[in-house]
Design an enzyme around this catalytic site. Structure first.
Site, PDB file in Angstrom:
ATOM      1  CE  LYS A 118      -3.510   2.319   2.875  1.00  0.00           C
ATOM      2  NZ  LYS A 118      -4.479   2.188   3.959  1.00  0.00           N
ATOM      3  CG  ASP A 236     -12.497   6.086   6.360  1.00  0.00           C
ATOM      4  OD1 ASP A 236     -13.689   6.301   6.077  1.00  0.00           O
ATOM      5  OD2 ASP A 236     -11.546   6.381   5.614  1.00  0.00           O
TER       6      ASP A 236
HETATM    7  P1  ADP Z   1      -7.434   3.931   1.047  1.00  0.00           P
HETATM    8  O1  ADP Z   1      -8.898   3.717   1.163  1.00  0.00           O
HETATM    9  O2  ADP Z   1      -6.913   4.880   2.056  1.00  0.00           O
HETATM   10  O3  ADP Z   1      -6.995   4.287  -0.322  1.00  0.00           O
HETATM   11  P2  ADP Z   1      -7.191   1.111   1.739  1.00  0.00           P
HETATM   12  O4  ADP Z   1      -6.300   0.539   2.777  1.00  0.00           O
HETATM   13  O5  ADP Z   1      -8.644   1.122   2.062  1.00  0.00           O
HETATM   14  O6  ADP Z   1      -6.660   2.554   1.360  1.00  0.00           O
HETATM   15  O7  ADP Z   1      -6.961   0.287   0.387  1.00  0.00           O
HETATM   16  C1  ADP Z   1      -7.603   0.601  -0.831  1.00  0.00           C
HETATM   17  C2  ADP Z   1      -8.275  -0.634  -1.445  1.00  0.00           C
HETATM   18  O8  ADP Z   1      -7.307  -1.651  -1.691  1.00  0.00           O
HETATM   19  C3  ADP Z   1      -9.274  -1.284  -0.500  1.00  0.00           C
HETATM   20  O9  ADP Z   1     -10.541  -0.721  -0.624  1.00  0.00           O
HETATM   21  C4  ADP Z   1      -9.244  -2.743  -0.946  1.00  0.00           C
HETATM   22  O10 ADP Z   1     -10.084  -2.945  -2.069  1.00  0.00           O
HETATM   23  C5  ADP Z   1      -7.813  -2.937  -1.379  1.00  0.00           C
HETATM   24  N1  ADP Z   1      -7.019  -3.517  -0.274  1.00  0.00           N
HETATM   25  C6  ADP Z   1      -6.341  -2.840   0.680  1.00  0.00           C
HETATM   26  N2  ADP Z   1      -5.724  -3.675   1.536  1.00  0.00           N
HETATM   27  C7  ADP Z   1      -5.990  -4.918   1.117  1.00  0.00           C
HETATM   28  C8  ADP Z   1      -5.607  -6.234   1.584  1.00  0.00           C
HETATM   29  N3  ADP Z   1      -4.814  -6.403   2.642  1.00  0.00           N
HETATM   30  N4  ADP Z   1      -6.072  -7.297   0.898  1.00  0.00           N
HETATM   31  C9  ADP Z   1      -6.865  -7.125  -0.180  1.00  0.00           C
HETATM   32  N5  ADP Z   1      -7.250  -5.935  -0.680  1.00  0.00           N
HETATM   33  C10 ADP Z   1      -6.820  -4.823  -0.041  1.00  0.00           C
END
Ligand code: ADP
Ligand code: MG
Length: 388
Positions: A118, A236
């Site tokens: 991420k 959130d």
């Molecule tokens: P943000 O919303 O701040 O951009 P997130 O942590 O919610 O960051 O990640 C964005 C998207 O990526 C999530 O909505 C999900 O679909 C996907 N995602 C994030 N972390 C994971 C994970 N550990 N496994 C699978 N999908 C993930």
């Protein structure tokens, strides 16, 4: 990344190191910091990196100044390189998520486990707005007309905010995972990147039929309550940040914005999280919850009575680990507040203010104000600084 040689990375690292004191790192300094002997070889590396857009010059500064800055992509590459060296990351694949504050890619660890990386991009949109209107974003003590110098206290760039955001998310995740919360397993962090296990599940917003909405909602409310008893409000906890596996098991993600239950906004955010979940289930699954809602005030009272609850609270543990200073926490808080405010009024162009004294009139500031253009470059604080 595969096409870059170790020397290319050395030069990229030199630009990163130079960025701590310079918005634009003079080519001479890049040579010095790289510690490489043959100048022509360093120049070749610089040209490779510039072509790959990992380093760049400032818009409009092409002729005037001989120097480079690290681009966002350059920072991504450096972070991934370190994670690869540490044996955390072996390969990066497709993008699986584009959030407002992060880009998420599927990847694999050295051990062959599926994971995601991420890339935090906190303040990315604010920064674009700010740059577009030629307004200073954040505090900048730069001397006018000198693009080379940057001040060490300049915290203006989204790279800096993103790094703090990643640091915070990772610290929270380590604690939550150790306590058995249903969240991804954190594998590591470098700069603005957090690596964690891949959750094989769909976000709740993509699920149209839920076999047991009652059980799922109870688990989620239970999550919010348990978290509060550990001193935290998610802030959130919505259908985009809850992943639901085929068997109905939820996994919660997205933690950088979490706040302590002692925070001014804790009550409001807790209620919003909880109420939004309840109304989402009513709307989407026609499930109307009639049970008791977790009550933050009651939880706070309970905690006050438990004498040993204090030291064990995650907000305290993470704060005490000293990974971020108070000032940094405040900056991060403000950045998230800005981001949330923006979300609420997406249509308005540039209303969102950072509250600092030099966020002044848009006109009349522009001329000779080269630092306006320097976005995403002041990557001056390294991980060590953040640890201090
Ligand atoms: P943000 O919303 O701040 O951009 P997130 O942590 O919610 O960051 O990640 C964005 C998207 O990526 C999530 O909505 C999900 O679909 C996907 N995602 C994030 N972390 C994971 C994970 N550990 N496994 C699978 N999908 C993930
Ligand atoms: Mg999210």
């Amino acid at each position: 990344m595969r096409y870059l040689t170790p020397d290319d990375f050395r030069v990229l690292g030199a630009v990163d190191a130079g960025s701590r004191n310079h918005e634009l790192v003079p080519t001479k300094l890049i040579h010095q910091l790289s510690g490489m002997r043959a100048p022509s070889h360093v120049d070749r590396c610089i040209s490779t990196l510039a072509k790959a857009k990992l380093i760049g010059r400032l818009p409009g500064q092409r002729q005037a100044y001989d120097g480079y800055r690290l681009t966002g992509m350059g920072a991504d590459h450096l972070a991934m390189r370190v994670l690869a060296k540490r044996g955390v990351l072996a390969a990066v694949g497709n993008q699986i998520g584009v959030g407002k504050e992060a880009d998420v890619y599927a990847c694999a660890t050295d051990a062959g486990d599926d994971c995601i990386v991420k890339f935090h991009r906190l303040g990315r949109t604010s920064f674009r707005n700010a740059a577009r209107t030629k307004r200073n974003y954040g505090r900048s003590n730069n001397k006018r007309g000198n693009p080379a110098k940057t001040d060490n206290t300049d915290v203006s760039s989204w790279q800096y905010l993103s790094r703090m955001s990643a640091e915070r998310e990772h610290a929270f995740m380590v604690e939550l995972h150790a306590r058995g919360y249903p969240i991804p397993k954190p594998f590591g962090r470098q700069k603005h990147c957090v690596v964690m296990s891949l959750v094989d599940a769909l976000p709740l917003n993509q699920i149209d039929t839920c076999l047991d909405p009652e059980l799922l909602l109870e688990k989620l409310l239970g999550f919010a309550e348990r978290l509060a008893r550990d001193g935290l409000v998610h802030g959130d906890l919505n259908e985009f940040n809850i992943l639901v596996a085929e068997d109905g098991t939820p996994t919660v993600i997205d933690f950088p914005q979490m706040i302590s239950i002692d925070h001014d906004e804790a009550q409001e955010q807790f209620e919003r999280d909880v109420n939004a979940l309840v109304s989402y289930f009513a709307r989407k699954f026609d499930y109307h919850y009639t049970g008791q809602l977790p009550d933050l005030q009651q939880i706070r009272k309970d905690l006050q009575e438990e004498t040993n609850a204090k030291d064990n609270r995650i907000d305290r543990v993470v704060a005490a680990s000293g990974s971020l200073t108070k000032r940094q926490l405040k900056e991060l808080d403000q950045a998230f507040a800005r981001s949330k405010a923006e979300e609420r009024q997406k249509t308005s162009e540039d209303e969102v203010d950072d509250g600092s004294e030099d966020a002044d009139e848009e006109e009349g500031e522009a001329e000779g104000d080269s630092e306006d253009e320097v976005h995403g470059s002041a990557d001056e604080l390294d991980d060590e600084h953040i640890h201090k």
